[in-house]
Design an enzyme around this catalytic site. Structure first.
Site, short mmCIF file in Angstrom:
data_model
loop_
_atom_site.label_atom_id
_atom_site.label_comp_id
_atom_site.label_asym_id
_atom_site.label_seq_id
_atom_site.Cartn_x
_atom_site.Cartn_y
_atom_site.Cartn_z
N HIS A 83 0.82 -1.21 0.00
CA HIS A 83 0.00 0.00 0.00
C HIS A 83 0.86 1.26 0.00
CE1 HIS A 83 0.24 -0.46 4.52
NE2 HIS A 83 0.27 0.87 4.46
N ASP A 220 1.28 -7.85 2.06
CA ASP A 220 1.40 -6.39 1.88
C ASP A 220 2.87 -5.97 1.71
OD1 ASP A 220 0.94 -3.70 1.81
OD2 ASP A 220 -0.26 -3.63 3.63
N SER A 640 3.99 2.03 8.40
CA SER A 640 3.78 1.07 7.32
C SER A 640 5.07 0.85 6.55
CB SER A 640 2.70 1.58 6.37
OG SER A 640 1.44 1.59 7.00
#
Length: 705
Positions: A83, A220, A640
């Site tokens: 992402h 991810d 992240s």
């Protein structure tokens, strides 16, 4: 439960030695914290974190300023989240070559894809410069002059750094609510190329359904490479002649896995937390910020999703925008739920009363820290702040035409540097490949009405009078005319800002009207923000002084931080959560894909995750292919893509999410529930190997030099 949480909050500081709370700056990591890390399983010397030539901080990067990443090879290969790389993957995608749908694998350096406006930054050094600002009278200045001083000192420090190395730049950030200031020196690389991406069905597996939830199976990750000047191995603008960057330090990848209770450490660039925020600030966050965000984005996303599902080209244009919107829509929803479920506002009020008693006893900040004044200021700001967030969520960066209309206003007030004899102008390029008129018109129609329904009349832009009088409240007709007639929707022609016809244009009037409202709101807020920030600064200072015998970390502010703890799960409604997921659990969800789009994957993925033997990627203890895992490391947005290390500074995973049960973690860390969800690096490598057949990358990662 509530009593135990309250007790925990009140004694948290005295229990720091056992707590995993904290986003610690590495350059001045308290010895007490390092000693606790060692007690919990960290194996290496203090200098291997920050100070040494091979310190692990040298392998961790800020990815584009909004995510984190880690260098994992001697040729500058970078791991980050899918992402985080989503916009890069989307921007290279077309209907014919849809890398979001199909994934991407570069089979050579030449096939790696450059990215406009992408960068990574390495922290070179950090220094406490509070004393320099105090000597220059910073504390006695108003906000405007403080900003001028910070800019001036930043320029001075950057010039000093560039005398040693032209690739360096310095940033000054406030810490501890402005009670401290650190100068951070960075080296920034701007030639960053896409190397590997799994299909979106895997990189975003579970979609909105699983976002912020546990258990997770999302793959991810994405892979990029840093390119450098071939002569200096330093930063350089994109050039076909640039070569892969040769770092002095990179993270070694471990295939040994982890067990429950093992030491785990996360290092990255968390965006922002507000752990010192007052009870009044938390109430404002819940009701004036989060609530409008949830309400507006929910409305907008329903329309976006419908259009995206109906047209593949529209989906490609809006995939990244939708993902960005939905992420913090759900986060805000979860945060409000947690604030209420643990009684956080009451907890803060109880703690503030203890501070009041201590202040009365000691006289510290008497005449400065004033809780009654703080309450009064927040009450005065509340409705303005709520209107401001409704304005932001409705009009800011949500619609191409509205953005153009406001750009005209910006240009009209800027110095005329066009050199055109007819005067200043603005010209919009044809970017129709980036947005869809049908989607944006429906969204704007819905949001215009929604704004009027939720905001006080004094914050309604003047063009709403036109909607009511000329269009008799028909928002759809107004929007259709706006797109059909306004000059701001035209491309390839100069819009002269002094032209009377331009000033009478419907779209231009909308732009001026919107900017007038937000300008007035900002002016009203500025008059009170400075006073609130000062009270919050005093509140933080009082806490630090009252607990001065204990180490304290500063709130996150997008600078390099370390958090530590252990691998392990939590209690999910009376049942153990487990601390890892397996290929079998993902297959169960995949089988629902035909009727549930968030779990739909390509057939080959079912084959890969259904394999009987996962080879060297199999966990030696469980005999399973482990996908995602839990630690109690303290993280937030910006983490992240953060590297997750074991006690020997070996990479075991990438942080990519938190859990729904603790989404108030930006303002309160719940030791019982807060968890970091990480992607197991073995799952990552398995996908690179067996799906991507990326032998050259696998070999590179495990090559020593």
């Amino acid at each position: 439960m509530r009593k135990s949480v309250l007790l925990l909050f009140c004694v948290l500081s005295s229990m720091f030695a056992k707590a995993d709370e904290g986003m610690w700056t590495l350059y001045n990591l308290p010895k007490a914290v390092y000693d606790q890390m060692k007690a919990e399983g960290y194996k290496l010397p203090y200098n291997d974190l920050y100070w040494g030539d091979n310190a692990i901080k040298n392998a961790v990067i800020s990815f584009c300023g909004y995510c984190s990443g880690v260098v994992v090879s001697p040729d500058g290969l970078v791991f980050t989240n899918h992402h985080c790389g989503f916009e890069s993957i989307r921007s290279h995608s077309t209907v014919e070559h849809d890398y979001m749908r199909d994934g991407f694998v570069a089979q050579s350096f030449e096939e790696e894809l450059p990215n406009k406006d992408m960068f990574v930054s390495f922290l070179v050094s950090q220094e406490d410069i509070t004393y320099r600002l105090e000597a220059l009278g910073y504390d006695e200045m108003d906000d405007q002059h403080k900003g001028i001083l910070l800019d001036s000192l930043t320029n001075v420090l950057t010039k000093e750094a560039k005398r040693l190395d032209k690739s360096l730049e310095v940033v000054i950030d406030p810490y501890y609510e402005g009670n401290k200031f650190y100068a951070s020196t960075y080296r920034k690389f701007t030639d960053v190329r896409l190397v590997f991406a799994v299909p979106k069905s895997m990189g975003k597996f579970g979609g909105d359904t699983d976002n912020w939830m546990w258990p997770r199976q999302t793959c991810d990750f994405s892979v990029f490479r840093i390119y450098a000047d071939p002569k200096t191995n330093g930063p350089a603008a994109y050039s076909k002649d640039n070569v892969p960057y040769k770092p002095e330090t990179w993270a070694r990848v471990s295939l040994d896995g982890y067990q429950e209770g093992d030491f785990a450490m996360t290092i990255g660039y968390p965006g922002s937390t507000n752990r010192y925020l007052s009870s009044y600030g938390i109430k404002e966050r819940r009701d004036a910020s989060n609530a409008p965000r949830v309400q507006v984005r929910g409305l907008k996303q329903e329309i976006m999703k419908r259009h995206m599902e109906a047209d593949q080209a529209v989906r490609i244009k809006y995939d990244s925008k939708y993902a960005q919107s939905s992420n913090y829509w759900k986060n805000s929803m979860g945060m409000n739920k947690c604030i209420d479920s643990i009684g956080l506002i009451q907890q803060k009020q109880d703690y503030e009363r203890s501070l009041m008693r201590w202040q009365k006893k000691t006289g510290y900040l008497e005449g400065k820290l004033d809780f009654a004044l703080m309450e009064k200021l927040y009450a005065e700001r509340f409705e303005r702040m709520r209107a401001f967030y409704y304005w932001i969520e409705t009009f800011n960066r949500t619609n191409e035409l509205i953005q153009r209309a406001m750009s005209v206003v910006y240009s009209a007030s800027a110095p005329n540097e066009t050199g055109d004899e007819k005067g200043p102008f603005i010209e919009f390029k044809d970017n129709s490949d980036e947005w869809d008129a049908g989607l944006e018109k429906e969204v704007l129609t819905a949001l215009l009405k929604n704004y009027a329904d939720h905001v006080d009349a004094k914050y309604i832009p003047s063009f709403y009078k036109t909607i009511q009088k000329k269009y008799r409240g028909n928002y759809k007709k107004f929007v259709n005319d706006l797109y059909k007639k306004s000059i701001v929707n035209k491309t390839g022609q100069k819009i002269y800002l002094n032209d009377k016809k331009v000033k009478e244009d419907l779209g231009v009037k909308v732009g001026f009207s919107l900017m007038e409202v937000v300008g007035n709101l900002q002016k009203e807020l500025m008059e009170i923000n400075e006073q609130i920030e000062l009270q919050e600064k005093y509140l933080c200072a009082a806490k630090l002084r009252m607990e001065e015998d204990m180490p304290h970390y500063s709130d996150a502010n997008s600078t390099l931080r370390l958090s530590y703890g252990q691998v392990g799960g939590f209690n999910m409604g009376g049942k153990p959560s487990g601390y890892y997921t397996t290929a079998e659990s993902m297959l169960e969800k995949m089988m629902k894909g035909d009727s549930f789009s968030d779990y739909k994957v390509e057939p080959v993925m079912k084959e890969l995750l259904g394999a009987k033997d996962f080879g060297k990627y199999t966990d030696k203890k469980t005999g399973k292919m482990q996908l995602c895992f839990l630690t109690n490391n303290d993280i937030t947005g910006g983490n992240s893509g953060s590297a997750m290390f074991n006690g020997k500074n070996e990479l075991i995973g990438l942080a990519f999410d938190g859990n729904w049960d603790s989404l108030a973690s930006n303002i309160f860390f719940d030791r019982t529930l807060a968890r970091c969800i990480g992607l197991d690096v073995r799952y990552l490598l398995y996908m690179m190997d067996k799906w991507g057949h990326a032998d050259r990358l696998i070999n590179e990662i495990f090559r020593e030099k």
